[in-house]
Design a protein around this motif. Structure first.
Motif, PDB file in Angstrom:
ATOM      1  N   GLY A 214       0.788  -1.220   0.000  1.00 32.09           N
ATOM      2  CA  GLY A 214       0.000   0.000   0.000  1.00 32.09           C
ATOM      3  C   GLY A 214       0.824   1.275   0.000  1.00 32.09           C
ATOM      4  O   GLY A 214       0.290   2.352  -0.232  1.00 32.09           O
ATOM      5  N   TYR A 215       2.117   1.193   0.274  1.00 29.51           N
ATOM      6  CA  TYR A 215       2.960   2.377   0.265  1.00 29.51           C
ATOM      7  C   TYR A 215       3.719   2.446  -1.053  1.00 29.51           C
ATOM      8  O   TYR A 215       4.113   1.440  -1.619  1.00 29.51           O
ATOM      9  CB  TYR A 215       3.938   2.373   1.445  1.00 29.51           C
ATOM     10  N   THR A 216       3.904   3.660  -1.526  1.00 28.19           N
ATOM     11  CA  THR A 216       4.535   3.884  -2.833  1.00 28.19           C
ATOM     12  C   THR A 216       5.934   4.463  -2.665  1.00 28.19           C
ATOM     13  O   THR A 216       6.384   4.726  -1.535  1.00 28.19           O
ATOM     14  CB  THR A 216       3.688   4.876  -3.648  1.00 28.19           C
TER      15      THR A 216
ATOM     16  N   LEU B  52       9.389   9.145   4.061  1.00 26.51           N
ATOM     17  CA  LEU B  52       9.952   8.503   5.251  1.00 26.51           C
ATOM     18  C   LEU B  52      11.464   8.691   5.310  1.00 26.51           C
ATOM     19  O   LEU B  52      12.027   8.966   6.378  1.00 26.51           O
ATOM     20  CB  LEU B  52       9.600   7.015   5.289  1.00 26.51           C
ATOM     21  N   GLN B  53      12.127   8.573   4.167  1.00 24.99           N
ATOM     22  CA  GLN B  53      13.581   8.744   4.127  1.00 24.99           C
ATOM     23  C   GLN B  53      13.958  10.176   4.487  1.00 24.99           C
ATOM     24  O   GLN B  53      14.921  10.407   5.225  1.00 24.99           O
ATOM     25  CB  GLN B  53      14.135   8.381   2.752  1.00 24.99           C
TER      26      GLN B  53
ATOM     27  N   THR C  69      -2.319  13.766   1.070  1.00 22.08           N
ATOM     28  CA  THR C  69      -2.884  12.426   1.272  1.00 22.08           C
ATOM     29  C   THR C  69      -1.821  11.470   1.804  1.00 22.08           C
ATOM     30  O   THR C  69      -2.061  10.731   2.760  1.00 22.08           O
ATOM     31  CB  THR C  69      -3.487  11.889  -0.032  1.00 22.08           C
ATOM     32  N   ALA C  70      -0.644  11.490   1.201  1.00 23.99           N
ATOM     33  CA  ALA C  70       0.434  10.605   1.660  1.00 23.99           C
ATOM     34  C   ALA C  70       0.847  10.944   3.095  1.00 23.99           C
ATOM     35  O   ALA C  70       1.101  10.043   3.898  1.00 23.99           O
ATOM     36  CB  ALA C  70       1.633  10.700   0.720  1.00 23.99           C
ATOM     37  N   THR C  71       0.898  12.230   3.413  1.00 21.29           N
ATOM     38  CA  THR C  71       1.219  12.643   4.779  1.00 21.29           C
ATOM     39  C   THR C  71       0.219  12.055   5.758  1.00 21.29           C
ATOM     40  O   THR C  71       0.599  11.480   6.786  1.00 21.29           O
ATOM     41  CB  THR C  71       1.217  14.184   4.909  1.00 21.29           C
ATOM     42  N   ASN C  72      -1.055  12.180   5.447  1.00 20.58           N
ATOM     43  CA  ASN C  72      -2.090  11.655   6.339  1.00 20.58           C
ATOM     44  C   ASN C  72      -2.032  10.144   6.460  1.00 20.58           C
ATOM     45  O   ASN C  72      -2.251   9.600   7.539  1.00 20.58           O
ATOM     46  CB  ASN C  72      -3.470  12.118   5.885  1.00 20.58           C
ATOM     47  N   GLU C  73      -1.737   9.453   5.358  1.00 20.75           N
ATOM     48  CA  GLU C  73      -1.625   7.995   5.406  1.00 20.75           C
ATOM     49  C   GLU C  73      -0.472   7.573   6.324  1.00 20.75           C
ATOM     50  O   GLU C  73      -0.633   6.662   7.148  1.00 20.75           O
ATOM     51  CB  GLU C  73      -1.427   7.435   4.001  1.00 20.75           C
TER      52      GLU C  73
END
Length: 83
Positions: free
Chosen positions: A5-7, A14-15, A42-46
């Motif tokens: 689920g992570y791209t 994250l890095q 959206t990615a931040t919230n996920e």
């Protein structure tokens, strides 16, 4: 922990946090900047909802604090290297 689920975008965020380049702006829904630029909302919230990063210190509404990975965040980032 897997990367399901992570791209690549999640991995890069994250890095950047692991490298000390992330800043969390605290609010009802937290926002993340990397090198002074806003990250994908959206990615931040996920990532935040998944418990993968947190503020390094207490932050009041509207204030910023360095972002740091949680133990789970470190595990997910490491799993990208082995995927």
């Amino acid at each position: 922990m897997t990367t399901n689920g992570y791209t690549a975008r999640h991995r890069a965020m994250l890095q950047a946090i692991a490298d000390g380049r992330g800043e969390l702006v605290w609010g009802r829904i937290p926002s993340l900047t990397v090198d002074g630029r806003w990250c994908d909302f959206t990615a931040t919230n996920e990532l935040f909802a998944g418990g993968l990063f947190r503020p390094a210190r207490e932050a009041v509404f509207g204030a910023s604090a360095p972002a740091v990975l949680t133990t789970s965040g470190v595990q997910v980032l490491s799993s990208f290297a082995t995927a």
